[in-house]
Write an enzyme that holds these catalytic residues in place. Structure first.
Site, PDB file in Angstrom:
ATOM      1  N   PRO A 112       0.748  -1.257   0.040  1.00  0.00           N
ATOM      2  CA  PRO A 112       0.200   0.110  -0.100  1.00  0.00           C
ATOM      3  C   PRO A 112       0.899   1.646  -0.065  1.00  0.00           C
ATOM      4  CG  PRO A 112      -0.150  -1.145   2.127  1.00  0.00           C
ATOM      5  CD  PRO A 112       0.669  -2.008   1.163  1.00  0.00           C
ATOM      6  N   ASN A 113       0.420   2.187  -0.785  1.00  0.00           N
ATOM      7  CA  ASN A 113       0.797   3.568  -0.754  1.00  0.00           C
ATOM      8  C   ASN A 113       2.179   3.811  -1.693  1.00  0.00           C
ATOM      9  OD1 ASN A 113      -1.280   4.878   0.710  1.00  0.00           O
ATOM     10  ND2 ASN A 113      -0.304   3.686   2.419  1.00  0.00           N
ATOM     11  N   ARG A 156       5.223  10.955  -2.496  1.00  0.00           N
ATOM     12  CA  ARG A 156       4.731  10.650  -1.053  1.00  0.00           C
ATOM     13  C   ARG A 156       5.982  10.850  -0.386  1.00  0.00           C
ATOM     14  NH1 ARG A 156       4.580   4.414   1.291  1.00  0.00           N
ATOM     15  NH2 ARG A 156       3.956   4.904   3.347  1.00  0.00           N
ATOM     16  N   TYR A 167      11.036   8.855   1.265  1.00  0.00           N
ATOM     17  CA  TYR A 167      10.832   7.895   0.194  1.00  0.00           C
ATOM     18  C   TYR A 167      11.648   8.317  -1.192  1.00  0.00           C
ATOM     19  CZ  TYR A 167       7.754   5.387   3.456  1.00  0.00           C
ATOM     20  OH  TYR A 167       7.266   5.167   4.757  1.00  0.00           O
ATOM     21  N   ASN A 215       7.921  -5.654  -1.090  1.00  0.00           N
ATOM     22  CA  ASN A 215       7.888  -4.513  -0.019  1.00  0.00           C
ATOM     23  C   ASN A 215       6.479  -4.465   0.538  1.00  0.00           C
ATOM     24  OD1 ASN A 215       7.842  -2.144   1.425  1.00  0.00           O
ATOM     25  ND2 ASN A 215       9.143  -0.959  -0.143  1.00  0.00           N
ATOM     26  N   ALA A 245       3.112  -0.994   5.025  1.00  0.00           N
ATOM     27  CA  ALA A 245       2.532  -0.951   6.204  1.00  0.00           C
ATOM     28  C   ALA A 245       1.922  -2.279   6.684  1.00  0.00           C
ATOM     29  CB  ALA A 245       1.508   0.122   6.326  1.00  0.00           C
ATOM     30  N   HIS A 261       4.049  -4.476   9.074  1.00  0.00           N
ATOM     31  CA  HIS A 261       4.017  -4.641  10.580  1.00  0.00           C
ATOM     32  C   HIS A 261       2.620  -5.004  11.189  1.00  0.00           C
ATOM     33  CE1 HIS A 261       7.193  -2.038   9.638  1.00  0.00           C
ATOM     34  NE2 HIS A 261       6.367  -1.346   8.997  1.00  0.00           N
ATOM     35  N   ASP A 305       2.093 -15.782   6.515  1.00  0.00           N
ATOM     36  CA  ASP A 305       1.646 -17.231   6.209  1.00  0.00           C
ATOM     37  C   ASP A 305       1.771 -17.449   4.926  1.00  0.00           C
ATOM     38  OD1 ASP A 305       1.167 -17.855   8.997  1.00  0.00           O
ATOM     39  OD2 ASP A 305      -1.151 -17.525   8.729  1.00  0.00           O
ATOM     40  N   GLU A 356      12.820  -9.616   1.773  1.00  0.00           N
ATOM     41  CA  GLU A 356      11.871  -8.415   2.410  1.00  0.00           C
ATOM     42  C   GLU A 356      12.707  -7.160   2.062  1.00  0.00           C
ATOM     43  OE1 GLU A 356      11.582  -8.437   6.409  1.00  0.00           O
ATOM     44  OE2 GLU A 356      10.099  -6.758   6.588  1.00  0.00           O
ATOM     45  N   HIS A 384      12.649  -2.740   2.241  1.00  0.00           N
ATOM     46  CA  HIS A 384      11.905  -1.515   2.744  1.00  0.00           C
ATOM     47  C   HIS A 384      13.098  -0.268   2.054  1.00  0.00           C
ATOM     48  CE1 HIS A 384       9.238  -3.532   4.757  1.00  0.00           C
ATOM     49  NE2 HIS A 384       9.802  -4.196   5.420  1.00  0.00           N
ATOM     50  N   ILE A 385      12.427   0.855   1.514  1.00  0.00           N
ATOM     51  CA  ILE A 385      13.177   1.826   1.175  1.00  0.00           C
ATOM     52  C   ILE A 385      13.821   2.627   2.221  1.00  0.00           C
ATOM     53  CG2 ILE A 385      12.831   3.976   0.004  1.00  0.00           C
ATOM     54  CD1 ILE A 385      10.467   2.566  -1.602  1.00  0.00           C
ATOM     55  N   SER A 386      12.958   2.744   3.428  1.00  0.00           N
ATOM     56  CA  SER A 386      13.584   3.489   4.670  1.00  0.00           C
ATOM     57  C   SER A 386      14.093   2.452   5.590  1.00  0.00           C
ATOM     58  CB  SER A 386      12.377   4.256   5.188  1.00  0.00           C
ATOM     59  OG  SER A 386      11.309   3.433   5.766  1.00  0.00           O
ATOM     60  N   ARG A 401      13.115   4.222  12.706  1.00  0.00           N
ATOM     61  CA  ARG A 401      11.771   5.084  12.717  1.00  0.00           C
ATOM     62  C   ARG A 401      10.825   4.978  13.893  1.00  0.00           C
ATOM     63  NH1 ARG A 401       9.102   4.734   6.744  1.00  0.00           N
ATOM     64  NH2 ARG A 401       7.904   6.544   7.832  1.00  0.00           N
ATOM     65  N   ARG A 405       6.965   0.398  13.687  1.00  0.00           N
ATOM     66  CA  ARG A 405       7.873  -0.549  12.279  1.00  0.00           C
ATOM     67  C   ARG A 405       8.933  -1.073  12.716  1.00  0.00           C
ATOM     68  NH1 ARG A 405       5.468   3.416   8.486  1.00  0.00           N
ATOM     69  NH2 ARG A 405       4.979   5.220   9.373  1.00  0.00           N
TER      70      ARG A 405
HETATM   71  C1  DQA Z   1       8.175   1.023   3.665  1.00  0.00           C
HETATM   72  C2  DQA Z   1       8.410   1.230   5.481  1.00  0.00           C
HETATM   73  C3  DQA Z   1       6.747   0.890   6.074  1.00  0.00           C
HETATM   74  O1  DQA Z   1       6.954   1.002   7.368  1.00  0.00           O
HETATM   75  C4  DQA Z   1       5.698   1.893   5.534  1.00  0.00           C
HETATM   76  O2  DQA Z   1       4.648   1.644   6.081  1.00  0.00           O
HETATM   77  C5  DQA Z   1       5.717   1.770   4.067  1.00  0.00           C
HETATM   78  C6  DQA Z   1       7.221   1.752   3.292  1.00  0.00           C
HETATM   79  C7  DQA Z   1       9.394   1.312   3.193  1.00  0.00           C
HETATM   80  O3  DQA Z   1       9.736   0.773   2.061  1.00  0.00           O
HETATM   81  O4  DQA Z   1      10.293   1.945   3.872  1.00  0.00           O
HETATM   82  O5  DQA Z   1       4.805   2.077   3.387  1.00  0.00           O
HETATM   83  O6  DQA Z   1       8.007  -0.422   3.573  1.00  0.00           O
END
Ligand code: DQA
Length: 137
Positions: free
Chosen positions: A9-10, A17, A22, A71, A74, A77, A84, A95, A97-99, A104, A108
């Site tokens: 998502p997002n 964003r 990001y 990725n 959210a 978490h 599963d 896995e 994650h950009i950040s 944080r 997270r």
């Molecule tokens: C994220 C980190 C997550 O905590 C956050 O909810 C995201 C992006 C990242 O790529 O850093 O939407 O997965």
């Protein structure tokens, strides 16, 4: 080699964003350059804001692809269902994650998917996807 990139998502809003966290590059832009650099690799991309659709995509790709870069955004978490799904499939999942999720907010720091993945990359920006791809190569 067949690699699936699955974004949660997002992440469709990358570029606009929270650019301080990001960055300013859209994922489509980044994906284009990644595909141009790794022409021998089939890179398929899927993004959804809907948890169940991410589960469906993991199941769809999880028995025939060589690797999955996930990725979960959210849902990382919150989602036992994604954890599963990763445990249920055959294809190894990295896995991404950009950040840096460890640097944080407290919430997270927990990932429901980390333990089911072969490894995790966090905090290296969009480069993390390329590094995950290099792992599979
Ligand atoms: C994220 C980190 C997550 O905590 C956050 O909810 C995201 C992006 C990242 O790529 O850093 O939407 O997965």
């Amino acid at each position: 080699m067949k690699i699936a990139i699955i974004n949660g998502p997002n992440l469709n809003l990358l570029g606009t964003r929270e650019p301080g966290i990001y960055g300013r590059q859209t994922f489509e832009d980044f994906l284009k350059s990644l595909k141009e650099k790794y022409t021998d690799v089939q890179i398929d991309y899927f993004q959804s804001n809907v948890e169940g659709e991410l589960v469906n995509e993991l199941q769809r790709t999880g028995f025939s692809y060589d690797g999955i870069l996930l990725n979960a955004a959210a849902y990382t978490h919150t989602s036992i269902a994604l954890g599963d799904a990763i445990a249920a499939i055959k294809t190894p999942v990295v896995e991404v994650h950009i950040s840096n999720i460890s640097a944080r907010e407290e919430f997270r720091k927990n990932s429901y998917i980390s333990a089911k993945c072969i490894g995790s990359i966090s905090g290296l920006g969009l480069k993390g996807y390329e590094l995950g791809l290099l792992y599979f190569l």
